[in-house]
Design an enzyme around this catalytic site. Structure first.
Site, PDB file in Angstrom:
ATOM      1  N   GLU A  79      47.448-142.948 -48.271  1.00  0.00           N
ATOM      2  CA  GLU A  79      46.433-143.419 -47.331  1.00  0.00           C
ATOM      3  C   GLU A  79      46.634-144.920 -47.263  1.00  0.00           C
ATOM      4  OE1 GLU A  79      43.644-145.423 -46.546  1.00  0.00           O
ATOM      5  OE2 GLU A  79      42.186-144.367 -47.810  1.00  0.00           O
TER       6      GLU A  79
ATOM      7  N   CYS B  96      39.114-149.171 -46.498  1.00  0.00           N
ATOM      8  CA  CYS B  96      40.099-148.590 -45.573  1.00  0.00           C
ATOM      9  C   CYS B  96      39.464-148.349 -44.207  1.00  0.00           C
ATOM     10  CB  CYS B  96      40.614-147.252 -46.083  1.00  0.00           C
ATOM     11  SG  CYS B  96      40.614-147.062 -47.850  1.00  0.00           S
TER      12      CYS B  96
END
Lengths: 530, 530
Positions: A269, A306
C-alpha cells in the site's frame, strides 16, 4: 500466565531466541530531535535466513492446528498488547511524536483488529468452503466429489509502516490477517520506532508460548538499512509480502519479488493523493463548514495518513472563494506538530517547495512558524486544470499536511482531470441534491480509479469492518484486487485447494460431511449460511 | 436474428471492423503436414493499439449494463457457437488433428462454461456484496454506512491455448470469466488454429451485435509471431492477462507485465508434471487395473493436457513390477495420434530423448512406430529417488504422452521427493485403507504443492464447477491464489470497491437497500443467502 514482557532490550527476536548483534542503532524522539534510550540490534543475512527457515518449519504445524487454537492465539496477542498499557504508550509516543490519545486509540484499533480476525476464523467466514457433491449417475461421465478449502500461502514478510506504529506495524493488519490465514510472519520493525516494535514483538511471542504455538510462527528483525528487508523478500522460504509505506519502497519490493526464481505476491500500500470533489451545490450550501472539516482532516496527525486529502477539485466561482478563505484561515493558524522522522519532515518540506516553485501554482495558506524540530507547517496550494495537466508531479503524493486545489472552469474539465488520475485509495464527493447529475457522471471514472468512494465525509479514518476496502488500483497499491484493512485482508494470504474424491480421513475437518453444523459454505453453487 | 457467420476470411476482428493485412500466414493439418485453406492476417502494432483502445472505450458502457444483459450476451455467444455445428467441428479437427468426438465434447464444454457464468452473475454469486450498516450512535465515533461491491479490472488480454482450441481459447474459460466480470476482451488466437479462432471470434461479435453491446467489447488479433501479444500485454489500456501455455511463454508475459509503468496481474497456467502416488496397499489390491487407467490417462489426446500424469511415485516391490508390466504392455501397443503441431512434436521427441539420455533413467515402454507426421509415441521411463533428486530436469514438464516412474526405497524417500517438487496443478493418491497413515503424512506437503488433490482417480478431466481449482503454486500458475476453471475463475478479474455514505442514486443497483430481494450478501459480517 507469564507476565507480559515489558522490557526493551534491543534484541532481535528470532523464533523463541533473542539475538544481540555488535552493530546497533538508536531511536530518536522527533519532538526533540534527541536520541531515546536503547541500543537496537541490526539483523544480518544469517538472521534473516534463520527467521525465514524457522517460519517455513512452523508453517505446517501452525496451519494444521484447530481453528479455535488460531483464534485463541490472536486473542492472546491482543490481551498481551493491551496489558502493556503505559509502557507501550509512552514508548510509542516518544518514538513517533504522536499525541497520547492517538496512540491509545491506535492500540485499541490494533487489539480490536486481532480480535476481529479471531472471530472471523472461528465463524468460518475467512473463506467459504465450496462443496460439490458426487453425481455417480451423470452421463456421459460421472461427476466426482469435489470440495474446495483454503490453505495459507506460507511464511509472510511484513514491513511495519512508519505512520502507524501499532495498527499497520509489527502486530498490525498485515500480521493479524496473515496469522489468521495460518501463515507464520517474519516482521521487519520500522527503524523509526524499534522499541515499540520490540514491545509488540515480545507480546506476540509471549502469546505464542502461552498458546503452545510452534517456534518460528513469528520473528522480528530490525535494523536501519534496507538490506535485511530485501534479503527477506528474496528468501526462498517467504511466500508473500505485506508492506505499507512509500511508492519507492513498495516498487523496490515488487521488483525483488518478481525477479525471484519463484515470484511471490507483494501487497504494498503505497501512494495516493485522495481527490476530494467539492461540487457546486455542496459549496453553495456550506463552503465554510466544508472548509473547516477539510482543514481538520488535512492536519490531523500532521497529514501523515495514506488517505490524507491531498487534492481538491472544484469549479471556479464565489462559493469556492468562500471555501478557500475559511480553509486558508484555518490552516494559517494550525499549530505544527512534529512529523514522524527528520527524513519525513525533510521530504515534506522539499515537496512543499517543489509545489511552490511550479509556475502556475500559488500558495493559499501556510501554517505558522514553530521553533521545535521536525514541525509540520501545513500548506494549501492552488492551480488551474491546465497547469495540473501540464505538470505530472502535481499529482504525486507529498506525505504530510499539504493539499492542492485545482480550480476547474467547468465540470467537463473536472471529468477530464479525473480520467487522467492514477489509482487512488479513496475519492470523495462533497455534494448536495442538485449535484447528483454531476456526481453520477463522475462515478464510473471514480470506480475505475479508487478503492473507496465517499460522500460528504473525509477519507481519513478507515473503519475496520467487512465492507472496508483500503486498497485501490496501482500505485495506490501493488494489487488493486486486495484490501489491507477489514476482514477481506485475509484473502491476500489464502489460496484455494480442491479435494477430489478424498476419503473422509484425509479431508480437512471443515470439509467433512460431519463437520460441525453451522459451517457456512457454498454447496452445489448455493450459499448455505451458518 | 442474423444467421451466425460461418465463413473464414482470415481477417482480424477489431471492434466491429474486419481488417485484412498484406502479410498473411496459413494453418497446417498436423495429421497430414499439409497446409489448410485460408490466408490469415497478421496483426501489427497499430491493430493491437486500436483493439486495446476500443476495449478501454467499451469498458464503462459494457460493465454498467444490467447484469441480465451481460448474462444474455454470454448465452448468445454460447448459442452462436453451438449453431456453427459441423463448420466449427470440421475446421477444429483439421487444425488440431484431434478426434471429432473430442472437439464435439470440447464445444459443449465451451458453451456450457459460458452458460455457467451467465447463471453465476444472474444469481449474484460472482462476488458477494458486503453491507455494513451505519451506526450513528456509536461512541467515540459514529460508523458510516459502508457497502462493498465489485468492479471489473478493465480490458483483459486473453491468449488462446494450443491444446484446447475451444475450451481454453478464444471463447474459453478466460474469455467467459472476463466478460462475466464486466471486462472487455482482446483475444489473441492461437496461430496453430486461426480458422477455429476466427469462427469463434465472429460468433462472439455476432452475439455482441445481437445484444447491442458496445464496439470493442471483443476483438480478435492473429499472427504467427510473439510481437503482437507482447505489445498487447504492454498496452496501457490492458488491465489483466489470461494465458494458458508453456512455462517460457507465461514467464515472458509475467516479465512484460511486471515491467510496465503500471504493472498488471497475469494469470498464466503454465507447467505441471502432476505427480501420482501409487501407495503400496493400492498396488497390492489392483496393480494391473491401475496400470490400465494410467495408460489411458497418459495417452488420451496424445498426453497434451496440463494435468497429464507425468510423474509416478511408488515404493519398490513386486506389486510395482506388476504395475510396470501392465503399463508397459499397454503403452507399447498405444496407437500414435498426431500431436497438435510439428513444433510440439519436435519438443516432445527432444524431451523424450533427454530423459533417455539421462544416466540412471531407463526406458520401460515406447509406443509403436507410425509413419504419419507428428505422431506421438508414448513413453514411460523409470528411475530411482537419488537419480531424480540429482537431475532437476527430470522434474520438468515434457508436453505429451510421457511419464517417469520414480521407484523409492521407502515412504520416507517418497516424502522427501515430494517436499522438493515445484508447484503443481494436481497431485493424485492411489490408496487403499491401509495406505491412510502414509497418505496422511503426505497430505500437508501436497496441500502446499498442488491446487487439486485426488484420490483413486486420474487428473486428466477437469470438472467445470464451483469447487474446482485448476491452478496451483508457481510454476503451475503465475498466481496460486487463482483458478482458471470453474466459477472461481471470475474472481481473477474483479476488484472490490467500497461505497461510504453514498446517496442511493449513486450506488450500484445491487448495493441499494431496495435491491431485488434474493440478493445474496454478507450483511454486518453474516451470510445472507438468496
Amino acid at each position: 500466565m507469564l507476565p507480559a514482557p515489558s522490557a526493551i532490550t534491543g534484541d532481535l527476536l528470532i523464533g523463541f531466541d533473542t539475538v544481540r548483534t555488535d552493530a546497533t542503532f538508536t531511536a530518536t524522539d522527533p519532538a526533540t530531535g534527541l536520541p531515546l534510550p536503547g541500543l537496537f540490534s541490526c539483523a544480518a543475512a544469517g538472521h534473516v535466513q534463520r527467521a525465514a527457515a524457522l517460519a517455513a518449519r512452523a508453517f505446517d504445524p501452525y496451519r494444521l492446528r484447530p481453528v479455535a487454537d488460531r483464534a485463541a492465539f490472536l486473542e492472546a496477542i491482543a490481551d498481551t498488547i493491551a496489558a502493556l498499557g503505559d509502557v507501550l504508550t509512552d514508548r510509542a509516543c516518544a518514538e513517533t511524536g504522536l499525541p497520547r490519545a492517538r496512540i491509545v486509540g491506535e492500540t485499541a484499533r490494533t487489539t480490536g483488529q486481532l480480535r476481529l480476525f479471531a472471530d472471523l476464523v472461528r465463524a468460518g467466514l475467512d473463506a467459504l468452503p465450496r462443496l460439490d457433491g458426487a453425481r455417480p449417475d451423470r452421463r456421459p461421465l460421472p461427476r466426482a466429489d469435489l470440495r474446495q478449502g483454503h490453505v495459507g500461502l506460507g511464511p509472510v514478510a511484513v514491513f511495519g509502516a512508519g505512520n502507524f506504529p501499532l495498527a499497520f506495524s509489527v502486530a498490525g493488519g498485515d500480521t493479524a490477517s496473515a496469522l489468521a490465514a495460518g501463515c507464520p510472519v517474519v516482521a521487519r520493525a520500522h527503524p523509526a520506532h524499534p522499541g515499540t516494535g520490540e514491545l509488540v514483538g515480545r507480546a506476540i511471542l509471549h502469546a505464542a508460548r502461552q498458546c503452545d504455538m510452534p517456534e518460528g510462527v513469528f520473528s522480528l528483525l530490525g535494523g536501519p538499512d534496507h538490506a535485511p528487508g530485501a534479503q527477506l523478500v528474496a528468501d526462498p522460504h517467504i511466500a508473500a509480502v505485506g508492506f505499507t509505506g512509500s511508492r519507492a519502497g513498495g516498487l523496490a519490493l515488487m521488483r525483488l519479488a518478481a525477479a525471484r526464481p519463484v515470484p511471490i505476491p507483494v501487497f504494498a500500500e503505497m501512494s495516493s493523493i485522495n481527490p476530494v470533489y467539492l461540487l457546486p451545490g455542496a459549496l453553495a450550501n456550506g463552503a465554510a463548514e466544508i472548509a473547516q472539516g477539510f482543514a481538520a482532516s488535512l492536519t490531523a496527525g500532521s497529514g501523515q495518513f495514506c488517505t490524507n486529502p491531498g487534492l481538491l477539485v472544484a469549479v471556479e466561482g464565489p462559493d469556492l472563494e468562500a471555501f478557500v478563505a475559511t480553509a486558508a484561515a484555518r490552516l494559517a493558524e494550525s499549530p505544527g506538530a512534529p512529523m514522524l522522522t527528520a527524513g519525513i519532515h525533510r521530504a515534506f518540506d522539499a515537496g512543499v517547495r517543489r509545489l511552490a516553485d511550479t509556475p502556475g501554482v500559488s500558495l493559499l495558506a501556510r501554517g505558522p512558524h514553530n521553533d521545535g524540530p521536525n514541525r509540520c507547517r501545513a500548506a494549501l496550494f492552488r492551480t488551474d486544470a491546465q497547469t495540473f495537466a501540464a505538470h505530472p508531479h502535481l499529482a504525486e503524493e507529498v506525505f504530510g499536511a499539504v493539499s492542492l486545489l485545482v480550480a476547474c472552469p467547468d465540470m467537463a474539465a473536472m471529468q477530464a482531470l479525473t480520467e487522467r488520475l492514477e489509482g487512488q485509495l479513496t475519492a470523495t464527493l462533497w455534494l448536495a441534491e442538485d449535484d447528483l447529475p454531476a456526481a453520477r457522471a463522475l462515478m464510473p471514472v471514480l470506480e475505475r480509479k479508487a478503492g473507496r468512494i465517499l460522500a460528504n465525509g473525509w477519507p481519513t479514518g478507515v473503519e475496520v469492518c467487512p465492507a472496508m476496502v483500503h486498497g485501490g488500483p496501482f500505485p495506490a497499491t501493488s494489487d488493486g484486487r486486495s484490501t489491507s484493512v477489514g476482514t477481506g485482508a485475509i484473502e491476500r494470504f489464502l489460496r484455494p485447494v480442491c479435494y477430489q474424491d478424498l476419503p473422509r480421513a484425509l479431508l480437512p475437518e471443515r470439509l467433512r460431511d460431519d463437520a460441525p453444523s453451522g459451517r457456512p459454505c457454498l454447496r452445489d453453487g448455493a450459499l448455505v449460511p451458518a
